[in-house]
Design a protein around this motif. Structure first.
Motif, PDB file in Angstrom:
ATOM      1  N   SER A   1      31.735  56.856  36.269  1.00  0.00           N
ATOM      2  CA  SER A   1      30.454  56.303  37.049  1.00  0.00           C
ATOM      3  C   SER A   1      30.964  54.605  38.422  1.00  0.00           C
ATOM      4  O   SER A   1      29.730  54.453  38.496  1.00  0.00           O
ATOM      5  CB  SER A   1      29.063  55.492  36.094  1.00  0.00           C
ATOM      6  OG  SER A   1      29.001  56.567  35.456  1.00  0.00           O
TER       7      SER A   1
ATOM      8  N   ASN B   1      31.015  51.756  35.633  1.00  0.00           N
ATOM      9  CA  ASN B   1      30.281  51.551  36.901  1.00  0.00           C
ATOM     10  C   ASN B   1      30.557  51.028  37.881  1.00  0.00           C
ATOM     11  O   ASN B   1      29.916  50.077  38.372  1.00  0.00           O
ATOM     12  CB  ASN B   1      28.838  51.220  36.027  1.00  0.00           C
ATOM     13  CG  ASN B   1      28.514  51.687  35.387  1.00  0.00           C
ATOM     14  OD1 ASN B   1      28.007  53.103  36.551  1.00  0.00           O
ATOM     15  ND2 ASN B   1      28.476  51.821  34.192  1.00  0.00           N
TER      16      ASN B   1
ATOM     17  N   LYS C   1      30.557  47.013  35.557  1.00  0.00           N
ATOM     18  CA  LYS C   1      29.649  46.679  36.919  1.00  0.00           C
ATOM     19  C   LYS C   1      29.602  45.629  37.741  1.00  0.00           C
ATOM     20  O   LYS C   1      29.647  45.281  38.562  1.00  0.00           O
ATOM     21  CB  LYS C   1      27.937  46.144  36.082  1.00  0.00           C
ATOM     22  CG  LYS C   1      28.388  47.400  34.909  1.00  0.00           C
ATOM     23  CD  LYS C   1      26.512  47.205  34.783  1.00  0.00           C
ATOM     24  CE  LYS C   1      25.645  48.230  34.216  1.00  0.00           C
ATOM     25  NZ  LYS C   1      24.044  47.805  33.534  1.00  0.00           N
TER      26      LYS C   1
END
Length: 126
Positions: free
Chosen positions: A87, A105, A123
């Motif tokens: 992702s 992410n 992230k």
């Protein structure tokens, strides 16, 4: 289970979407499920222009996105031996050196340069 095809010396999952006309790719790369390489740059007022260049022995896990460059640099570049986890997004005109890890992410906005041996945690947004 996972269905990979050998294409141009690389293992490509059958669900990967690749714009082969705009890609220069080395050998020994693994492109996982639902990876998208070569979609339009996400910059409203800039045209796509140039190529994506990927070196050798990179791993792209599921749902990774790599976008086309713009007239800014005309190249989205990924070197060798990089590990890109699920992702993650590499936007237009990014430049990734060698031996980089992007954890799950990670989002690299346009025109980001990541230097060799960098390890970006989950992230991370740049």
């Amino acid at each position: 289970m996972l269905k990979f095809k050998k294409i141009k010396g690389n293992l490509i999952h059958s669900t990967a979407i690749i714009n082969w006309n705009e890609l220069i790719i080395g050998k020994g790369n693994i492109i996982g499920p639902y990876v998208v390489i070569g979609n339009k740059a996400q910059w409203k007022n800039k045209k796509n222009s140039g190529k994506i260049k990927i070196g050798n022995k990179n791993i792209f896990n599921e749902y990774v996105n790599i976008h086309l460059p713009t007239t800014l640099k005309r190249l989205t570049f990924i070197g060798n031996n990089n590990y890109i986890m699920n992702s993650s997004t590499i936007d237009h005109d990014c430049y990734l050196d060698n031996n980089i890890v992007l954890s799950s992410n990670v989002i690299l906005g346009g025109n980001v340069h990541v230097m060799k041996y960098a390890n970006l945690g989950m992230k991370t947004i740049v």
